[in-house]
Enzyme design. Structure first.
Site, mmCIF file in Angstrom:
data_model
loop_
_atom_site.group_PDB
_atom_site.id
_atom_site.type_symbol
_atom_site.label_atom_id
_atom_site.label_comp_id
_atom_site.label_asym_id
_atom_site.label_seq_id
_atom_site.Cartn_x
_atom_site.Cartn_y
_atom_site.Cartn_z
ATOM 1 N N CYS A 233 27.335 8.070 -5.707
ATOM 2 C CA CYS A 233 27.349 8.673 -4.213
ATOM 3 C C CYS A 233 28.636 8.411 -3.590
ATOM 4 O O CYS A 233 29.460 7.330 -3.794
ATOM 5 C CB CYS A 233 26.342 7.921 -3.566
ATOM 6 N N ARG B 159 33.682 11.109 -8.335
ATOM 7 C CA ARG B 159 33.057 9.825 -8.883
ATOM 8 C C ARG B 159 31.506 10.309 -9.371
ATOM 9 O O ARG B 159 31.014 9.542 -9.929
ATOM 10 C CB ARG B 159 32.576 9.388 -7.269
ATOM 11 N N TRP C 229 24.304 11.162 -5.975
ATOM 12 C CA TRP C 229 23.967 10.948 -7.638
ATOM 13 C C TRP C 229 22.803 10.343 -7.647
ATOM 14 O O TRP C 229 22.592 9.322 -7.222
ATOM 15 C CB TRP C 229 24.979 9.948 -7.843
ATOM 16 N N ASN D 25 25.099 5.026 0.628
ATOM 17 C CA ASN D 25 25.323 4.830 -0.940
ATOM 18 C C ASN D 25 24.793 3.358 -1.289
ATOM 19 O O ASN D 25 24.933 2.576 -0.609
ATOM 20 C CB ASN D 25 27.053 4.914 -0.953
ATOM 21 N N GLY D 26 23.967 3.393 -2.513
ATOM 22 C CA GLY D 26 23.607 2.255 -2.925
ATOM 23 C C GLY D 26 21.975 2.290 -3.141
ATOM 24 O O GLY D 26 21.623 3.617 -3.173
ATOM 25 N N GLU E 24 37.776 1.207 -27.920
ATOM 26 C CA GLU E 24 38.104 1.873 -26.755
ATOM 27 C C GLU E 24 38.244 3.636 -27.122
ATOM 28 O O GLU E 24 37.640 4.605 -26.369
ATOM 29 C CB GLU E 24 39.140 1.481 -26.213
ATOM 30 N N LYS F 198 35.976 6.559 -25.430
ATOM 31 C CA LYS F 198 36.832 7.827 -24.738
ATOM 32 C C LYS F 198 36.092 9.052 -25.469
ATOM 33 O O LYS F 198 35.940 9.959 -24.708
ATOM 34 C CB LYS F 198 38.345 7.812 -25.098
ATOM 35 N N GLU G 209 32.314 9.796 -24.121
ATOM 36 C CA GLU G 209 32.450 9.918 -22.684
ATOM 37 C C GLU G 209 32.955 11.539 -22.556
ATOM 38 O O GLU G 209 32.313 11.910 -21.650
ATOM 39 C CB GLU G 209 33.836 8.967 -22.345
ATOM 40 N N HIS H 15 28.177 -3.101 -44.586
ATOM 41 C CA HIS H 15 26.959 -3.933 -44.560
ATOM 42 C C HIS H 15 25.810 -2.856 -43.881
ATOM 43 O O HIS H 15 25.067 -3.305 -43.253
ATOM 44 C CB HIS H 15 27.205 -5.139 -43.735
ATOM 45 N N LYS I 148 32.520 7.724 -11.559
ATOM 46 C CA LYS I 148 33.727 6.715 -11.693
ATOM 47 C C LYS I 148 33.545 5.332 -11.372
ATOM 48 O O LYS I 148 34.139 4.500 -11.876
ATOM 49 C CB LYS I 148 35.100 7.496 -10.790
HETATM 50 C C1 AGP Z 1 36.007 4.296 -18.772
HETATM 51 O O1 AGP Z 1 36.345 5.492 -19.189
HETATM 52 C C2 AGP Z 1 34.667 4.075 -18.152
HETATM 53 N N1 AGP Z 1 34.654 5.418 -17.228
HETATM 54 C C3 AGP Z 1 33.773 3.039 -17.703
HETATM 55 O O2 AGP Z 1 33.733 2.361 -18.907
HETATM 56 C C4 AGP Z 1 34.562 2.135 -16.754
HETATM 57 O O3 AGP Z 1 35.627 1.424 -17.329
HETATM 58 C C5 AGP Z 1 33.640 1.143 -16.516
HETATM 59 O O4 AGP Z 1 32.559 1.832 -15.512
HETATM 60 C C6 AGP Z 1 34.113 -0.077 -15.492
HETATM 61 O O5 AGP Z 1 34.735 0.594 -14.288
HETATM 62 P P1 AGP Z 1 35.478 -0.542 -13.462
HETATM 63 O O6 AGP Z 1 36.863 -0.889 -14.148
HETATM 64 O O7 AGP Z 1 35.831 0.291 -12.309
HETATM 65 O O8 AGP Z 1 34.751 -1.812 -13.050
#
Ligand code: AGP
Length: 612
Positions: free
Chosen positions: A2, A27, A74, A100-101, A487, A491, A494, A510, A607
């Site tokens: 949110c 976000r 959200w 928010n929360g 990583e 990516k 995602e 394995h 985000k």
């Molecule tokens: C990264 O591409 C992601 N969107 C996600 O894994 C992110 O790194 C994770 O949510 C941690 O966020 P932060 O660094 O703001 O704590």
């Protein structure tokens, strides 16, 4: 997650609120709404769907109010719908609230309010808040400013969970109250107006002066003034902090997407993060820490705790810290760490990495480590963010605002900062096993090598075009290259929604090799000379089974063995993840574009993950 925006000033609030919500769109959200104080009372306009849909709502152009609150939702409690969208009002339409929360005890509070004659129209946890405020406000005999503040405070004392709340009241057309606990919220100050937001970039074009609230601190706003109170409503004093981020850097600057812009900002982000901390002939500086040799010698273990990409930066740092400093380092996912009763004492150093500084699980893990007596360091990209206010020590990456949900420049900045931190520890400990002088020279040359890597990585677009319709992609690597495989895989899933997995190359046989068949794409990362022959053997095993292969390397290999080989500049092994991730970032980006997806705002993701 949110997003919250608020405005109190001399201009018409509704366009400012909607523009603010647009800036928070990255976000992630499913519905949006605003509430303003009009001549005839409170107005609430909200709907499911995109923020821009608000412009189509009947009557929105007639809003004249100069005070308002706004929200992108959200969904957590209750499906995305008009009725579940924020703002929510109490039954008497005296208070309007955005939140928010998560209110964990909302069922209990709903029952309590039901028994006191209140009715609920939505399925949300939030709707208890305006009604609870009303419940307490009703009890006040003198309906003055203090009564408003006391009612909000009493309601908040009943809430369990996390919240950032904005609240307006029809009886106080010149005021707004905001409060937060474990959820982000900042106040931007101008001369005759104040802005509220979930994060800094959304209001950076209006002001550089920000107030930050700690947990359970209240701000009582008028147009010209902000009064602050602690959790018991004692008046407290706060100074604004000046934020130097460039407002233009939160715009797309001619790039098609924020993600692409942020990938290309990496040379600058890394240069800024190195800053004055490191030079060839002097020791690394971390004035914020100022650790002694004796203290570092007393550490029995380092824990690095984070989520997602930030955790992957931690995995790179484990290699560097263990090799340079000979201190055992464990990397943990924050949501696991906090529930597994980790072995921590006052000799443990815990490092928490969070770009946003607002990730709920990472903050909770930090609080737990402090309780158990560990020293805590927060690494964040956002000055004044919640995690930096909880930690014993805070150090910052200087990547500038990162807007795209997929983290790119924050990751490479975290890796470089952690590498410099490892050098600082090693120099303080007077470790000599690794050639630190050469590593320092390599760090100083890195921004230029990142630029070179970006130039040649454009070619990855062609490979992306060949595989964008694939269903499964595997990423393999050994040692530090395995962290990049992880990583790269994150990516890809995602932003392209392609199923992908990452494995330590030697682990494939394995079990996972059973999934390899004709047409499956396998990406191998090979930058560690010591391990390259072994990884090549593993890749050969998948070629035999029909896989299509892409190799990212800085070594001399026989290119003909593979479908595609991508040569990146050579650098120190501790820095190679920063170069080898770049073609993989662009690979995911181009696949997502090829599929016509929303690169910056992938489905189901946010985000900043401010709920547990
Ligand atoms: C990264 O591409 C992601 N969107 C996600 O894994 C992110 O790194 C994770 O949510 C941690 O966020 P932060 O660094 O703001 O704590």
């Amino acid at each position: 997650m949110c997003g919250i925006v608020g405005y109190i000033g001399t201009q018409k609030a509704s366009p400012i609120l909607i523009n603010g919500l647009i800036r928070l769109e990255y976000r992630g959200y499913d519905s949006a709404g605003i509430s303003t104080i009009e001549k005839d009372g409170l107005s609430v306009m909200k709907d499911q769907g995109r923020v821009k849909n608000l412009y189509n709502l009947k009557g929105i152009d007639n809003l004249e109010g100069t005070i308002g609150i706004a929200h992108t939702r959200w969904a957590t409690h209750g499906k995305p719908s008009q009725i579940n969208s924020h703002p929510h009002m109490d039954n008497s339409k005296t208070f309007s609230v955005v939140h928010n929360g998560i209110i964990e005890n909302y069922n209990e509070l709903r029952d309590f309010l039901n028994n006191n004659g209140y009715t609920f129209y939505s399925q949300t946890d939030t709707e208890v808040i305006p009604n609870l405020v009303h419940y307490y406000y009703k009890k006040e005999t003198n309906k003055d400013e203090l009564a408003f503040l006391r009612a909000v405070k009493n309601a908040c004392s009943d809430l369990k969970g996390s919240f950032a709340i904005e609240i307006i009241c029809k009886d106080f057309p010149n005021n707004m109250i905001v409060v937060r606990k474990d959820s982000p919220l900042v106040i931007g100050k101008n001369e005759e107006e104040n802005y509220i937001s979930s994060d800094i970039p959304a209001i950076l074009s209006f002001t550089r002066n920000f107030y930050f609230l700690n947990d359970l601190e209240y701000a009582f706003l008028s147009r010209t003034d902000v009064k602050f109170y602690d959790s018991e409503l004692n008046a407290i004093h706060k100074e604004t902090k000046n934020i130097e981020w460039d407002a233009a850097s939160s715009e797309k600057d001619g790039y098609e997407d924020f993600m692409l812009k942020e990938i290309y900002e990496q040379p600058t982000a890394i240069r800024e993060t190195i800053g004055a901390r490191l030079s060839e002939n002097t020791k690394c500086e971390f004035e914020e820490l100022n650790f002694s040799k004796e203290y570092l010698q007393s550490i029995n273990k380092i824990y690095i705790v984070a989520c997602g990409t930030a955790m992957h930066a931690g995995l790179v740092a484990k290699h560097t810290l263990e090799k340079l400093c000979k201190i055992s380092t464990e990397v943990d996912i924050a949501s696991e760490f906090r529930y597994r009763d980790p072995l921590i004492d006052e000799k443990t150093l815990c490092i928490f990495i969070s770009q946003s500084g607002e990730t709920a699980d990472t903050i909770a893990a930090l609080k737990l480590s402090k309780q158990k007596g560990a020293k805590t360091i927060a690494i964040s990209n956002v000055i004044g963010s919640s995690i930096t206010r909880e930690a014993d020590y805070s150090i910052y990456t200087h990547a500038g605002p990162e807007i795209a949900v997929a983290s790119t420049k924050a990751y490479t900045s975290q890796v470089i900062l952690l590498t410099i931190l490892a050098i600082y520890f090693a120099e303080t400990l007077e470790m000599t096993q690794i050639d630190i002088d050469t590593l320092k020279k390599d760090i100083l040359q890195l921004p230029k090598k990142v630029e070179d890597t970006l130039k040649i990585s454009e070619n990855i677009k062609e490979f992306a075009k060949k595989v964008y319709q694939e269903k499964d992609v595997f990423f393999l690597g050994r040692g530090i290259d395995e962290t990049v495989a992880k990583e790269g895989s994150l990516k890809l899933k995602e932003i392209s929604y392609i199923h992908s997995e990452s494995y330590a190359a030697g682990e494939l046989k394995h079990g996972p090799i059973a999934l390899i068949e004709k047409g499956v794409t396998v990406i191998g990362i090979m930058t560690d000379k010591k391990l390259i022959e072994k990884t090549i053997s593993n890749i050969q095993e998948v070629i035999t089974r029909g896989a299509k292969t892409l190799i990212i390397t800085n070594q001399n290999i026989d290119d003909k063995m593979f479908d595609e080989v991508f040569h990146i500049p050579f650098t120190n092994i501790f820095l190679s993840p920063i170069l080898s991730i770049i073609p993989l970032q662009l690979f995911s980006y181009y696949i997502s574009k090829e599929k016509g997806l929303d690169v910056d705002k992938p489905r189901n993701l946010a985000k900043s993950v401010t709920v547990e």
